[in-house]
Design an enzyme around this catalytic site. Structure first.
Site, PDB file in Angstrom:
ATOM      1  N   LYS A  87       0.852  -1.061   0.019  1.00 12.83           N
ATOM      2  CA  LYS A  87      -0.019   0.007   0.003  1.00 12.83           C
ATOM      3  C   LYS A  87       0.666   1.286   0.054  1.00 12.83           C
ATOM      4  O   LYS A  87       0.353   2.418  -0.486  1.00 12.83           O
ATOM      5  CB  LYS A  87      -0.703   0.149   1.217  1.00 12.83           C
ATOM      6  CG  LYS A  87      -2.043  -0.848   0.959  1.00 12.83           C
ATOM      7  CD  LYS A  87      -3.294  -0.159   0.251  1.00 12.83           C
ATOM      8  CE  LYS A  87      -4.453  -0.892   0.229  1.00 12.83           C
ATOM      9  NZ  LYS A  87      -5.594  -0.395  -0.729  1.00 12.83           N
ATOM     10  N   SER A 117       0.481  -9.932  -0.720  1.00 11.34           N
ATOM     11  CA  SER A 117       0.069  -8.452  -0.720  1.00 11.34           C
ATOM     12  C   SER A 117       0.386  -7.867   0.930  1.00 11.34           C
ATOM     13  O   SER A 117       0.360  -6.656   0.963  1.00 11.34           O
ATOM     14  CB  SER A 117      -1.159  -8.043  -1.264  1.00 11.34           C
ATOM     15  OG  SER A 117      -2.292  -8.827  -0.728  1.00 11.34           O
TER      16      SER A 117
END
Length: 510
Positions: free
Chosen positions: A51, A308
């Site tokens: 992110k 992720s």
């Protein structure tokens, strides 16, 4: 005029805060699924998530005037940490609005990275609405978690690295898998890869209970979900982004859906290959790659899954461990009815063969039959079905509970209760707690050494992966056989303790 994402990705400013994460082959998992699966290790970023790429690229693109006023976002997870770190890097104020229910560990992580935390609302939607109010009131710049070209381009650098890192000498890439929440990561990766290597499939992965992108693509327009499952909280998004939807509609090859058990299995798979523990959303792409390979019967293909995120809540690990074997279909759970007569247990266990018993729960039912809740390690679903058929054939009525949510979540912990008939005929119930070395055959050894004449009235065992197995047993031993019983305890060689007067037992089971 739509942005040129190839140009935007190539010019993205991410490496002041992000690192080029490794692309690693998952050796054990590759061997098991018959394909080469490589992991793009975004869980190794400083905030343990991809992110910060998009957050920094957005913040770095702002004018000096906007940076002076500061930025704001709404997030209870990885985006919050990415914005806080990115703002600190450029010396900019960052306000992070988080729901009041956000765990303290996440709030502190944002504060440690320089973010000003504002706790507001009971849900993300309420926090987001408040953030938009603050944005206008204080003239801040809102950093969207996914629906912004600069954020999308920042996430797209993951795709750029994948193409650079994967050598064509290892064979062509068949497919790249990305988790889908709002769509920022998969949109950026797909926009870049499809421009340069259109033959590579880019596949999104969602959970069955948070499939906003799949439904939107099927409908041809964005579909808002009424509610979403929260296990993979990093991808629990009710409405995908407008720009991310456009890019996915243009570039995405497919979306595969997985359930909670499959995610838990993927977390275990990655741990066994890397010794890293992913968060549920972080393992989503791995679960999707496994499911896609199974559905399409892929063999000897090169697959890549983006791991992720690794911001795992520690208290979830017990649940993950419980469900991982179900996700891999390596544990079967049965309710088996046994005749209440000498030798029934021994015969039942002989039918299970050399398989490892993961759980064994029983409480006296009636004088005629016993209901046993048993977990068994199996190689696959086909083996569990065959085992159930075999038990039925030998006269043991068997109910397969492997896919029963009530059984897996609740009943397994509730087998028991008072058994009024246990203490009839002057035979009182003895309750003993045993510990034995956790090795194959240890439970079978315990049961075979018990006298066939002593009725088992209660049995609870669960394999927790520890060095020692723990068993709670209730037995009906006639008073005149107590010397023989004590001799049995000595010969058994396992640590034991008499719990017959234990208050918890007497209150709930006695």
């Amino acid at each position: 005029m739509h942005p040129d994402y190839l140009e935007k990705v190539l010019n993205a400013q991410v490496y002041d805060v992000a690192v080029e994460t490794p692309l690693e082959r998952a050796a054990n998992l590759s061997a098991r699924i018959g394909n080469t699966l490589c992991l793009k290790r975004e869980d190794m970023q400083s905030v343990f998530s991809f992110k910060l790429r998009g957050a920094y690229n957005k913040i770095a693109s702002l004018s000096a005037e906007k940076l002076k006023r500061g930025v704001i976002c709404a997030s209870a997870g990885n985006h919050a940490q990415g914005v806080a770190l990115s703002a600190a890097q450029v010396g900019c104020r960052a306000v992070i609005v988080m729901p009041v229910s956000t765990p303290d560990i996440k709030v502190e992580a944002v504060r440690q990275r320089g973010g000003e935390v504002v706790l507001f609302g009971d849900s993300f939607d309420e926090a987001c609405a408040h953030a938009l109010e603050l944005e206008k009131r204080e003239k801040l710049t809102f950093v969207h978690p996914f629906d912004d070209p600069e954020v999308i381009a920042g996430q797209g650098t993951v795709g750029m690295e994948i193409l650079r890192q994967h050598s064509r000498h290892n064979g062509p890439i068949h497919a790249v898998f990305c988790a889908v929440g709002g769509g920022g990561l998969v949109a950026g990766v797909a926009a870049y890869i499809k421009r340069l290597r259109p033959e590579i499939k880019v596949i999104g992965v969602e959970t069955f209970d948070a499939d906003a992108m799949k439904r939107s693509l099927a409908a041809g327009q964005r579909v808002r979900l009424d509610q979403v499952g929260l296990f993979a909280d990093g991808t629990a998004v009710k409405l995908v982004g407008e720009e991310t939807f456009r890019l996915c509609r243009e570039h995405l090859d497919d979306i595969v859906l997985v359930n909670t058990d499959a995610i838990c299995a993927a977390i275990k798979d990655v741990f066994e290959d890397t010794r890293s523990i992913l968060e549920p959303a972080g393992a989503l792409a791995v679960a999707g790659a496994k499911e896609y390979a199974r559905q399409h019967r892929l063999k000897d293909k090169n697959l890549i899954a983006v791991t992720s995120g690794a911001n795992m809540n520690f208290d979830r690990l017990r649940f993950v461990c419980e469900r991982a074997e179900f996700g891999e279909q390596r544990e079967a759970v049965f309710a088996v009815t046994l005749p209440e007569k000498p030798g029934a247990y021994k015969k039942f266990l002989s039918l299970l063969g050399q398989r490892n018993i993961t759980e064994f729960n029983y409480r006296y039912h009636t004088g005629a039959e016993a209901h046993v809740f048993v977990g068994v390690q199996v190689a696959n679903r086909k083996e569990s079905l065959k085992l159930a058929e075999g038990l039925e054939k030998h006269g043991y009525p068997t109910l397969d509970l492997t896919d029963d949510e009530i059984a897996k979540n609740h009943v397994r912990h509730m087998v028991g209760g008072h058994a009024p008939e246990v203490c009839k005929d002057g035979m009182h119930e003895l309750i003993y707690r045993f510990e034995f070395p956790e090795r194959p055959g240890a439970l079978m050894n315990f049961l075979t050494q018990m006298s066939a004449g002593w009725n088992i009235s209660l049995f609870h065992y669960r394999n927790h992966g520890a060095d020692y197995g723990k068993v709670l047993v209730g037995m009906q031993v006639p008073p005149d056989e107590m010397d023989e019983f004590r001799s049995f305890l000595t010969k058994l060689g396992y640590a034991y303790r008499d719990e017959s007067q234990n208050p918890a037992y007497r209150l709930f089971l006695g």
